[in-house]
Write a protein that holds these residues in place. Structure first.
Motif, PDB file in Angstrom:
ATOM      1  N   ILE A 253      11.038   0.493   4.019  1.00  0.00           N
ATOM      2  CA  ILE A 253       9.648   0.805   3.698  1.00  0.00           C
ATOM      3  C   ILE A 253       9.401   2.285   3.995  1.00  0.00           C
ATOM      4  N   VAL A 254       8.672   2.965   3.117  1.00  0.00           N
ATOM      5  CA  VAL A 254       8.267   4.354   3.310  1.00  0.00           C
ATOM      6  C   VAL A 254       6.758   4.393   3.469  1.00  0.00           C
ATOM      7  N   ILE A 255       6.295   5.023   4.546  1.00  0.00           N
ATOM      8  CA  ILE A 255       4.867   5.121   4.843  1.00  0.00           C
ATOM      9  C   ILE A 255       4.531   6.587   5.080  1.00  0.00           C
ATOM     10  N   SER A 256       3.614   7.113   4.284  1.00  0.00           N
ATOM     11  CA  SER A 256       3.271   8.528   4.379  1.00  0.00           C
ATOM     12  C   SER A 256       1.973   8.769   3.619  1.00  0.00           C
TER      13      SER A 256
ATOM     14  N   THR B 214       3.458  13.725   7.808  1.00  0.00           N
ATOM     15  CA  THR B 214       4.501  12.851   8.344  1.00  0.00           C
ATOM     16  C   THR B 214       5.015  11.883   7.286  1.00  0.00           C
ATOM     17  N   ALA B 215       6.302  11.598   7.342  1.00  0.00           N
ATOM     18  CA  ALA B 215       6.922  10.518   6.562  1.00  0.00           C
ATOM     19  C   ALA B 215       7.574   9.559   7.541  1.00  0.00           C
TER      20      ALA B 215
ATOM     21  N   ASN C  58       0.797  -1.222   0.000  1.00  0.00           N
ATOM     22  CA  ASN C  58       0.000   0.000   0.000  1.00  0.00           C
ATOM     23  C   ASN C  58       0.834   1.278   0.000  1.00  0.00           C
ATOM     24  N   PHE C  59       2.115   1.149   0.284  1.00  0.00           N
ATOM     25  CA  PHE C  59       2.981   2.321   0.297  1.00  0.00           C
ATOM     26  C   PHE C  59       4.214   2.033  -0.576  1.00  0.00           C
TER      27      PHE C  59
END
Length: 656
Positions: A393-396, A360-361, A167-168
């Protein structure tokens, strides 16, 4: 003509509003920062000891384990069996991994052949008699006979991590910045270098130290060798990112979770587990020893993880957050994969459910490969690395959806992103930062390093949170199923045992709620004649109260506490006499033998207890019909005695 000039001036002003000025190598360059500046909060979550292939080696579309006809087409030789071991699906929740120092990285990579993993695991130091000891270097699981460094997990095992990737953004070329172990990795994470300094407070006295930077005082408890020139605490005199953040009035915090840090140096596979806290720095918490942090009076920025949850809830996150786990939540073997995933999910949920989510990141990674197999040869950028590949992993709310980033990255990319976002592109560069040191490379500027801005689409509307269960359905197999003789079955005669051990989080006139180290709680009935004993001479005199660390002892039948040991300083003493003349020892399991159990007491002293056929075992107040499958890291209380020959004998073992 006048109208045309006016239009041109207006156009120039508009361009100036949307184009930022970025310092690169001391010069100024125009760069579009209108997007990145939507990120007001960067959260770096650093877990422990997993390679990319061990977690995402079968992720569709990623640079994963080479396959042919659905089966791995690569293998690594086993020098003992002369068999070439292929990667295999390992569903065990508890993995062992292998040694992961500088020499092990060189051997694992083996000039690009990427085939040293099995021999390194088998050759790691062994300090345990039982091959089932999770810190031994034998096999990872009773269900297979293959070294578990070749094992991998998939989306059925770690569903939340794969959901974040789906999803990210998943980064499939994220490399540890250094080809060695945890302390240098954490030093690189906050400063872009690992060094040792011959003169306290003198940055130019620092020299490169890939494997052996100066060590925190508690490192001696985990079998680390102090550099010959070091006396006393380390002094990290070179420049770190907090220096630039402070200089530019950018807020930051380094959040530390209380507990243990089970890392070992070099190729050690067994070591005791010292406590860490916001006030007890360790190899995962190096900032207290940086001169800049002390000189800028920012030691208080290193704080307990509970303050992160409060900041996330209240919308007061700093611009930059680093989060450091304890041993239990870290995924560092022998910590459970499921426990770490649950902990990380809770961190991410707290941000997603707070007011700061839309700005936010979150950058999630693992500090080193932990000895686990990976098939990609690391690129070389300088004498220090890169090290082996780790998951990233990057979530933002601005992260691309289901995107796989193939750029070459390392933790240096986190520094670069933070500098571009909050510092106008200024680097930790001796030539420009005003605090020169002799670092070999300005890591943020190496040409191989990708740009994390490629993982974002700042033109999209902020995405909605994706709150996940902290206990998702998983195919992972638990290592120690504590089987009882029946639900709620208790010992005959109402024998005494430990009913709970943890932090007092609830208190009434008749009950006490204790929260265990794993986050679960138990409510104990306080008997009318219960005795309360402070376990520390420095305990406060105002009595039992919320926040105390306590051990409640009582009868299994009815669960009434007859004795409560408490201590506001926590973990200062390890033993207490019982009414029967025996001694109750509280600590953490560090070794398991066929008829013995080794624990490190909360005072730091180690004891090995002989287990008798008559030894009684309980789990959270329930009597067990047979000994459980003990694992390293479990908190236990052993009631026993010391015989005249010096041998310690366990009469009762309570897993709490």
């Amino acid at each position: 003509m006048k109208l045309r000039v006016t239009v041109l001036i207006a156009l120039a002003a508009l361009i100036a509003m949307t184009v930022g000025v970025v310092r690169v190598n001391g010069t100024q360059a125009a760069q579009d920062n209108s997007g990145i500046q939507k990120i007001k909060h960067v959260v770096v979550i650093m877990q422990e000891n997993r390679s990319f292939d061990s977690y995402f080696g079968t992720y569709p579309g990623a640079d994963g384990i080479p396959m042919q006809n659905g089966a791995p087409s690569v293998c690594v030789p086993d020098p003992q069996t002369q068999v070439c071991v292929k990667p295999f699906h390992d569903t065990q929740d508890l993995n062992h991994g292998g040694p992961h120092g500088q020499s092990n990285a060189v051997a694992d990579i083996n000039g690009g052949a990427m085939n040293g993993f099995v021999s390194q695991q088998l050759g790691g130091k062994k300090a345990c008699a039982n091959a089932l000891n999770p810190q031994c270097t034998a096999t990872a699981s009773p269900n297979n006979t293959q070294p578990d460094v070749m094992g991998y997990h998939n989306g059925s095992d770690i569903p939340n991590y794969w959901s974040y990737a789906q999803n990210f953004v998943l980064q499939d070329h994220m490399f540890e910045p250094n080809a060695s172990w945890s302390l240098p990795a954490h030093l690189f994470m906050v400063s872009g270098w690992s060094a040792t300094c011959s003169q306290p407070g003198v940055p130019m006295s620092c020299t490169n130290a890939l494997q052996s930077p100066q060590l925190p005082p508690d490192a001696k408890n985990i079998q680390l060798k102090q550099p010959a020139a070091q006396s006393g605490p380390p002094d990290y005199a070179w420049t770190d990112l907090t220096y630039l953040l402070h200089k530019n009035n950018v807020s930051w915090n380094y959040y530390v979770e209380g507990g243990t840090q089970p890392d070992c140096a070099d190729n050690a596979m067994l070591c005791t587990q010292p406590l860490q806290s916001a006030k007890t720095p360790g190899i995962w918490n190096p900032l207290p020893y940086f001169d800049t942090v002390k000189q800028d009076n920012q030691l208080s920025n290193i704080t307990d993880l509970s303050n992160f949850y409060s900041a996330a809830k209240n919308g007061t996150l700093p611009a930059v957050s680093w989060i450091d786990p304890n041993g239990k939540d870290s995924e560092h073997p022998p910590a459970l994969v499921s426990t770490g995933q649950s902990y990380v999910t809770n961190l991410i949920n707290s941000v997603m459910q707070g007011p700061d989510w839309n700005s936010t990141a979150i950058f999630l990674s693992w500090d080193d490969w932990g000895g686990f197999y990976d098939h990609v040869t690391p690129p070389s950028v300088d004498q220090n690395g890169y090290g082996l590949r780790v998951p990233g992993i990057v979530i933002s709310p601005y992260a691309k959806h289901g995107y796989i980033d193939h750029q070459t990255l390392s933790f240096d990319a986190y520094l670069k992103f933070i500098e571009d976002d909050f510092l106008g592109g200024q680097r930790i560069d001796p030539a420009t930062d005003g605090r020169p040191d002799p670092r070999p490379t300005v890591r943020e500027n190496v040409p191989q390093l990708g740009d994390l801005r490629n993982d974002f689409d700042f033109s999209q509307q902020p995405r909605q949170p994706m709150v996940l269960s902290t206990t998702p359905q998983s195919d992972l197999v638990a290592p120690t199923p504590a089987q009882t003789t029946g639900a709620g079955k208790t010992a005959a005669g109402g024998a005494q045992t430990v009913l709970g051990m943890g932090t007092l989080t609830g208190l009434t006139a008749t009950t006490a709620t204790l929260t265990h180290a794993d986050g679960t709680s138990v409510t104990v009935t306080l008997g009318p004649a219960a005795q309360y004993t402070a376990r520390s001479l420095s305990a406060a005199s105002d009595g039992f109260k919320l926040g105390d660390f306590a051990i409640a002892v009582g009868r299994l039948r009815g669960g009434r506490a007859t004795q409560v040991f408490y201590d506001t300083k926590s973990f200062t003493l390890a033993a207490a006499k019982t009414s029967s003349g025996l001694t109750r020892y509280t600590g953490t399991i560090v070794s398991v033998g066929p008829s013995s159990l080794g624990i490190t007491l909360q005072s730091g002293v180690s004891r090995t207890f002989r287990l008798l056929p008559t030894t009684r075992y309980t789990y959270r107040g329930r009597l067990l019909s047979s000994p459980p499958a003990f694992s390293i890291g479990l908190p236990v209380t052993i009631t026993g005695l010391q015989r005249p020959n010096g041998q310690f004998v366990a009469r009762a073992v309570a897993v709490v």
